[in-house]
Design a protein around this motif. Structure first.
Motif, PDB file in Angstrom:
ATOM      1  N   GLY A  19      -6.075  -1.465  -6.458  1.00 17.47           N
ATOM      2  CA  GLY A  19      -6.417  -0.273  -7.208  1.00 17.47           C
ATOM      3  C   GLY A  19      -7.457   0.633  -6.597  1.00 17.47           C
ATOM      4  N   GLN A  73       4.521   4.786  -6.755  1.00 18.23           N
ATOM      5  CA  GLN A  73       4.486   6.187  -6.334  1.00 18.23           C
ATOM      6  C   GLN A  73       5.377   7.002  -7.260  1.00 18.23           C
ATOM      7  N   GLU A  85      -3.126  -2.405  -3.458  1.00 17.16           N
ATOM      8  CA  GLU A  85      -2.705  -3.219  -4.604  1.00 17.16           C
ATOM      9  C   GLU A  85      -3.852  -3.722  -5.468  1.00 17.16           C
ATOM     10  N   ILE A 143      -3.594   4.053  -0.976  1.00 18.13           N
ATOM     11  CA  ILE A 143      -3.949   3.423  -2.247  1.00 18.13           C
ATOM     12  C   ILE A 143      -3.336   2.030  -2.237  1.00 18.13           C
ATOM     13  N   VAL A 167       0.290   8.660  -7.704  1.00 19.43           N
ATOM     14  CA  VAL A 167       0.489   7.212  -7.729  1.00 19.43           C
ATOM     15  C   VAL A 167      -0.116   6.661  -9.021  1.00 19.43           C
ATOM     16  N   ARG A 168       0.520   5.633  -9.572  1.00 18.02           N
ATOM     17  CA  ARG A 168       0.000   4.948 -10.747  1.00 18.02           C
ATOM     18  C   ARG A 168      -0.211   3.473 -10.406  1.00 18.02           C
ATOM     19  N   TRP A 169      -1.359   2.947 -10.782  1.00 20.57           N
ATOM     20  CA  TRP A 169      -1.669   1.523 -10.567  1.00 20.57           C
ATOM     21  C   TRP A 169      -2.056   0.900 -11.901  1.00 20.57           C
ATOM     22  N   PRO A 181       1.020  -0.558  -6.339  1.00 13.54           N
ATOM     23  CA  PRO A 181       0.940   0.813  -6.841  1.00 13.54           C
ATOM     24  C   PRO A 181       2.329   1.446  -6.886  1.00 13.54           C
ATOM     25  N   THR A 196       0.847  -1.178   0.000  1.00 10.74           N
ATOM     26  CA  THR A 196       0.000   0.000   0.000  1.00 10.74           C
ATOM     27  C   THR A 196       0.887   1.234   0.000  1.00 10.74           C
TER      28      THR A 196
END
Length: 301
Positions: free
Chosen positions: A44, A107, A42, A40, A113-115, A105, A28
Motif C-alpha cells: 500500500g 489498476q 502490495e 505502487i 489505482v486502488r489498494w 493493487p 506492483t
C-alpha cells in the motif's frame, strides 16, 4: 505490529537494513502521465521494490522522459503510512515492513489505482485510492484513505500519518539534503541543485490535520507532525497527519491528502478533487468483502 509505539528511523539504519534484506514486492503497479511515473506496491505504499525505480519519478519538461532523479528510490527508500490509537499502532513502509496483509493493487485506469487490505491482527481495514493528475506545471498524486474499525470495540485517540524522505538530488548531484519549508502548499522539499520540488499536503477535511518536517531520525509518530514539527533544511522527512479521534466499531473515517511535484516550489499544482461518494462506497465494498473472507478463513482453521 512493527513497533508499539514506532521508533524514529534514521537513514543509516535503513541503509544497513537495505544491505541485509531487499524487499521483494510480488505485485506492483504504476500510474503515469506526461510529468510523473509512480510505483505502487502490495503493502500500500509508493515504490516498486525497495530501491528499484520507479519510486516517484518526475519529468519537469512534461514529455514523459523521466530521467534519473527519483524523489523516493535513492539510498534507503522511506515512504509510508502509520496509525496510532488506544487499541494499538500499525504501519507500512516502502522499506518492506508492514502490519498489513499483502494485497495486490488494482489498476482502475492508467492514472488510478486502488489498494485494499486489513491489518494482520484483523482490527483495522484500509482502502486507499490513488489518482494521478497534471496541470501545465507538474503532477499531483491525490490519495484518499478510508480507515475502518473492524474490532468489536471503540477505538480512541486514532491518528494517521503519511510521510516521505525525499531525495531529488541524490542520483545526479550526490546529496540527500533538501531545502524544506512549511507553507500554503504543505510540507515541501526542494532540491538545492535541480530545484525539483515535492510537497505533501492535506485536502479539506472535517478532521484536524497538520504538515510537518521531521529531523533524522525520522519520526513515525503522527502526534509529532500534528504538533507542527519543523526541522529546517537537511536530509529530513516531510509528513501530513490527521487527528481522527474516536472511531466506533464498524465505523469508517476518510482522509484525503497527496503529493504534488513541479520544477520549482513556485508552480506546485493543486491536488485533484476528493473522489465522489459513490467511488468511496465502491472502495469500501471491496474492503467489506475482504474482511468477510478473512473471517471465514479464520473459522475454518
Amino acid at each position: 505490529m512493527l513497533n508499539t509505539p514506532y521508533a524514529p528511523v534514521s537513514k543509516a539504519i535503513l541503509l544497513i537494513a537495505a544491505a541485509l534484506h531487499t524487499p521483494v514486492f510480488a505485485d506492483t503497479t504504476q500510474v503515469s502521465n506526461q510529468f510523473s511515473l509512480i510505483g505502487i506496491n502490495e503493502i500500500g505504499t509508493l515504490g516498486s521494490n525497495g530501491a528499484t525505480s520507479p519510486g516517484i519519478l518526475f519529468d519537469p519538461t512534461g514529455t514523459a522522459n523521466y530521467g534519473i532523479n527519483d524523489f523516493l528510490t535513492p539510498g534507503a527508500p522511506f515512504e509510508g503510512f502509520y496509525l496510532s490509537s488506544s487499541l494499538g499502532s500499525w504501519g507500512s513502509n516502502n522499506n518492506g515492513s508492514s502490519d498489513f496483509v499483502s494485497s495486490n493493487p488494482v489498476q482502475t485506469s492508467s492514472s488510478s489505482v486502488r489498494w485494499t487490505s486489513t491489518s494482520q491482527d484483523g482490527l483495522i481495514g484500509l482502502t486507499t485510492f490513488y489518482q494521478l493528475t497534471a496541470d501545465a506545471n507538474g503532477a499531483a498524486l491525490g490519495i484518499t484513505t478510508s480507515i475502518t474499525n473492524l474490532s468489536a470495540t471503540t477505538i480512541d485517540n486514532l491518528q494517521f500519518l503519511r510521510t516521505l524522505d525525499p531525495d531529488p538530488d541524490r542520483t545526479q548531484f550526490g546529496t540527500y539534503d533538501t531545502i524544506n519549508t512549511l507553507g500554503v502548499n504543505g510540507a515541501c522539499a526542494e532540491g538545492a541543485f535541480s530545484l525539483q520540488t515535492i510537497c505533501l499536503m492535506a485536502s479539506p477535511s472535517s478532521y484536524v490535520s497538520q504538515v510537518g518536517i521531521s529531523p533524522s531520525p525520522w519520526s513515525t509518530f503522527p502526534s509529532d507532525y500534528l504538533s507542527g514539527t519543523t526541522a529546517g533544511d537537511g536530509d529530513y522527512a516531510i509528513g501530513v497527519a490527521f487527528d481522527i479521534g474516536q472511531l466506533a466499531a464498524g465505523q469508517t473515517a476518510q482522509v484525503s491528502y497527496g503529493y504534488s511535484m513541479a520544477s520549482s516550489i513556485t508552480v506546485i499544482p493543486p491536488l485533484p478533487p476528493v473522489p465522489e461518494p459513490e467511488t468511496v462506497s465502491m472502495m469500501m465494498g471491496g474492503l467489506a468483502v475482504l474482511s468477510l473472507l478473512r473471517r471465514r478463513k479464520g473459522k475454518t482453521q
